[in-house]
Scaffold this motif. Sequence first.
Motif, PDB file in Angstrom:
ATOM      1  N   ASP A  97       0.745  -1.135  -0.050  1.00 13.87           N
ATOM      2  CA  ASP A  97      -0.103  -0.133  -0.094  1.00 13.87           C
ATOM      3  C   ASP A  97       0.944   1.168  -0.151  1.00 13.87           C
ATOM      4  N   SER A  98       1.878   1.298  -0.738  1.00 16.30           N
ATOM      5  CA  SER A  98       2.980   2.435  -0.581  1.00 16.30           C
ATOM      6  C   SER A  98       3.274   2.944  -1.992  1.00 16.30           C
ATOM      7  N   SER A  99       3.434   3.958  -2.232  1.00 15.90           N
ATOM      8  CA  SER A  99       3.887   4.599  -3.568  1.00 15.90           C
ATOM      9  C   SER A  99       5.343   5.495  -3.342  1.00 15.90           C
ATOM     10  N   THR A 100       5.911   5.081  -2.106  1.00 19.40           N
ATOM     11  CA  THR A 100       7.264   5.697  -1.881  1.00 19.40           C
ATOM     12  C   THR A 100       8.340   4.612  -2.439  1.00 19.40           C
ATOM     13  N   VAL A 101       9.224   5.221  -3.259  1.00 23.51           N
ATOM     14  CA  VAL A 101      10.418   4.515  -3.847  1.00 23.51           C
ATOM     15  C   VAL A 101      11.317   4.048  -2.430  1.00 23.51           C
ATOM     16  N   ARG A 102      11.568   2.786  -2.439  1.00 21.70           N
ATOM     17  CA  ARG A 102      12.265   1.986  -1.496  1.00 21.70           C
ATOM     18  C   ARG A 102      13.815   2.447  -1.713  1.00 21.70           C
ATOM     19  N   ASN A 103      14.506   2.608  -0.586  1.00 22.87           N
ATOM     20  CA  ASN A 103      15.897   3.025  -0.707  1.00 22.87           C
ATOM     21  C   ASN A 103      16.804   2.216  -1.697  1.00 22.87           C
ATOM     22  N   GLU A 104      16.423   0.766  -1.673  1.00 22.99           N
ATOM     23  CA  GLU A 104      17.432  -0.096  -2.373  1.00 22.99           C
ATOM     24  C   GLU A 104      17.032  -0.076  -3.671  1.00 22.99           C
ATOM     25  N   ASP A 105      15.976   0.701  -4.043  1.00 18.27           N
ATOM     26  CA  ASP A 105      15.682   0.733  -5.778  1.00 18.27           C
ATOM     27  C   ASP A 105      15.981   2.259  -6.226  1.00 18.27           C
ATOM     28  N   ARG A 106      16.421   3.071  -5.405  1.00 15.98           N
ATOM     29  CA  ARG A 106      16.893   4.401  -5.864  1.00 15.98           C
ATOM     30  C   ARG A 106      18.011   4.393  -7.014  1.00 15.98           C
ATOM     31  N   THR A 107      18.990   3.339  -6.638  1.00 17.94           N
ATOM     32  CA  THR A 107      20.181   3.142  -7.646  1.00 17.94           C
ATOM     33  C   THR A 107      19.603   2.599  -9.099  1.00 17.94           C
ATOM     34  N   VAL A 108      18.638   1.929  -9.076  1.00 18.70           N
ATOM     35  CA  VAL A 108      18.088   1.528 -10.349  1.00 18.70           C
ATOM     36  C   VAL A 108      17.260   2.631 -11.156  1.00 18.70           C
ATOM     37  N   ILE A 109      16.775   3.728 -10.480  1.00 20.77           N
ATOM     38  CA  ILE A 109      15.860   4.569 -11.204  1.00 20.77           C
ATOM     39  C   ILE A 109      17.257   5.657 -11.337  1.00 20.77           C
ATOM     40  N   GLU A 110      18.195   5.756 -10.626  1.00 23.12           N
ATOM     41  CA  GLU A 110      19.215   6.673 -11.297  1.00 23.12           C
ATOM     42  C   GLU A 110      20.146   6.348 -12.387  1.00 23.12           C
ATOM     43  N   ALA A 111      20.185   5.061 -12.590  1.00 24.24           N
ATOM     44  CA  ALA A 111      20.837   4.378 -13.522  1.00 24.24           C
ATOM     45  C   ALA A 111      19.992   4.597 -14.864  1.00 24.24           C
ATOM     46  N   HIS A 112      18.667   4.498 -14.717  1.00 28.19           N
ATOM     47  CA  HIS A 112      17.733   4.726 -15.793  1.00 28.19           C
ATOM     48  C   HIS A 112      17.828   6.338 -16.364  1.00 28.19           C
ATOM     49  N   ALA A 113      17.833   7.070 -15.144  1.00 22.06           N
ATOM     50  CA  ALA A 113      17.907   8.523 -15.430  1.00 22.06           C
ATOM     51  C   ALA A 113      19.367   8.953 -16.306  1.00 22.06           C
ATOM     52  N   ALA A 114      20.353   8.355 -15.906  1.00 21.31           N
ATOM     53  CA  ALA A 114      21.754   8.553 -16.609  1.00 21.31           C
ATOM     54  C   ALA A 114      21.473   7.924 -18.013  1.00 21.31           C
ATOM     55  N   TYR A 115      20.829   7.100 -18.206  1.00 20.21           N
ATOM     56  CA  TYR A 115      20.843   6.373 -19.428  1.00 20.21           C
ATOM     57  C   TYR A 115      19.925   7.229 -20.423  1.00 20.21           C
ATOM     58  N   LEU A 116      18.828   7.696 -19.780  1.00 21.36           N
ATOM     59  CA  LEU A 116      18.050   8.594 -20.534  1.00 21.36           C
ATOM     60  C   LEU A 116      18.439  10.020 -20.803  1.00 21.36           C
ATOM     61  N   VAL A 117      19.152  10.779 -19.924  1.00 14.00           N
ATOM     62  CA  VAL A 117      19.846  12.209 -19.904  1.00 14.00           C
ATOM     63  C   VAL A 117      20.777  11.924 -21.147  1.00 14.00           C
ATOM     64  N   ALA A 118      21.578  10.485 -21.037  1.00 16.69           N
ATOM     65  CA  ALA A 118      22.593  10.661 -22.296  1.00 16.69           C
ATOM     66  C   ALA A 118      22.092  10.459 -23.704  1.00 16.69           C
ATOM     67  N   ARG A 119      20.682   9.933 -23.984  1.00 15.56           N
ATOM     68  CA  ARG A 119      20.017   9.853 -24.971  1.00 15.56           C
ATOM     69  C   ARG A 119      18.549  10.375 -24.969  1.00 15.56           C
ATOM     70  N   PRO A 120      18.671  11.864 -25.369  1.00 11.00           N
ATOM     71  CA  PRO A 120      17.632  12.456 -25.168  1.00 11.00           C
ATOM     72  C   PRO A 120      16.459  12.351 -26.427  1.00 11.00           C
ATOM     73  N   SER A 121      16.718  11.622 -27.148  1.00 11.40           N
ATOM     74  CA  SER A 121      15.603  11.005 -27.856  1.00 11.40           C
ATOM     75  C   SER A 121      15.151   9.664 -27.858  1.00 11.40           C
ATOM     76  N   MET A 122      15.538   8.996 -26.668  1.00 14.29           N
ATOM     77  CA  MET A 122      15.168   7.729 -26.121  1.00 14.29           C
ATOM     78  C   MET A 122      13.764   8.029 -25.239  1.00 14.29           C
ATOM     79  N   THR A 123      12.799   7.341 -25.303  1.00 17.37           N
ATOM     80  CA  THR A 123      11.535   7.368 -24.507  1.00 17.37           C
ATOM     81  C   THR A 123      11.368   5.901 -23.877  1.00 17.37           C
ATOM     82  N   VAL A 124      10.709   6.127 -22.443  1.00 16.63           N
ATOM     83  CA  VAL A 124      10.597   4.935 -21.762  1.00 16.63           C
ATOM     84  C   VAL A 124       9.229   5.195 -21.270  1.00 16.63           C
ATOM     85  N   THR A 125       8.416   4.026 -21.147  1.00 17.90           N
ATOM     86  CA  THR A 125       6.886   3.855 -20.629  1.00 17.90           C
ATOM     87  C   THR A 125       6.953   3.434 -19.144  1.00 17.90           C
ATOM     88  N   LEU A 126       6.684   4.059 -18.245  1.00 14.51           N
ATOM     89  CA  LEU A 126       6.549   3.401 -16.947  1.00 14.51           C
ATOM     90  C   LEU A 126       5.138   2.583 -16.779  1.00 14.51           C
TER      91      LEU A 126
END
Length: 196
Positions: A97-126
Amino acid sequence: MDKWLKALLVMVAVTAVAACGTKGGVTDEGSAGETPTASPAAGSGAAGATTSGLAPDSGAEMTALPATAAGAEGTPLDPLDDPNSAVAKRTVYFDFDSSTVRNEDRTVIEAHAAYLVARPSMTVTLECHADERGSREYNLALGERRCLSVRQMLLLLGVAPAQIEMVSYGEEKPAVAGHDESAWRLNRRVEFVYQR
């Protein structure tokens, strides 16, 4: 030079996230659906609220992703295709019953952010999901709150809004069949699905 500028911008975004972050999320204990437990980590945002739960002391550091890796025949290998890449993990999980990102999953999101920032034409669907407990409407809304939490974190890390799409499936597409916690914990998730 452009690569160094992008790396600097990503580092500035991470610093801003750390400086502006907050712990925990807003709880909505009166909602129907996944019933909150006594665990303080089991808070969820109110309907439509974003609860990114960014913690300045999460200890997570953003690591740069290589633009390409060598494939079997010396051809460039996209990090999405490399099982050893930081973006190989494409699912983050949520507490009950939570929508808060767990600490152990923050690095996953950070990696995807770095990937997307380096590729501005790439899109992702959550693609966002909930377990089977609760009404269909509640679980769709909970999935949407989970999407919004991940999206907010990606935006704070420098991803352009146009690169992110969201869809909530609620309980409709379980990753694992079952009616116990071992199945439910794997169904409370957000998946990164790239369009190439």
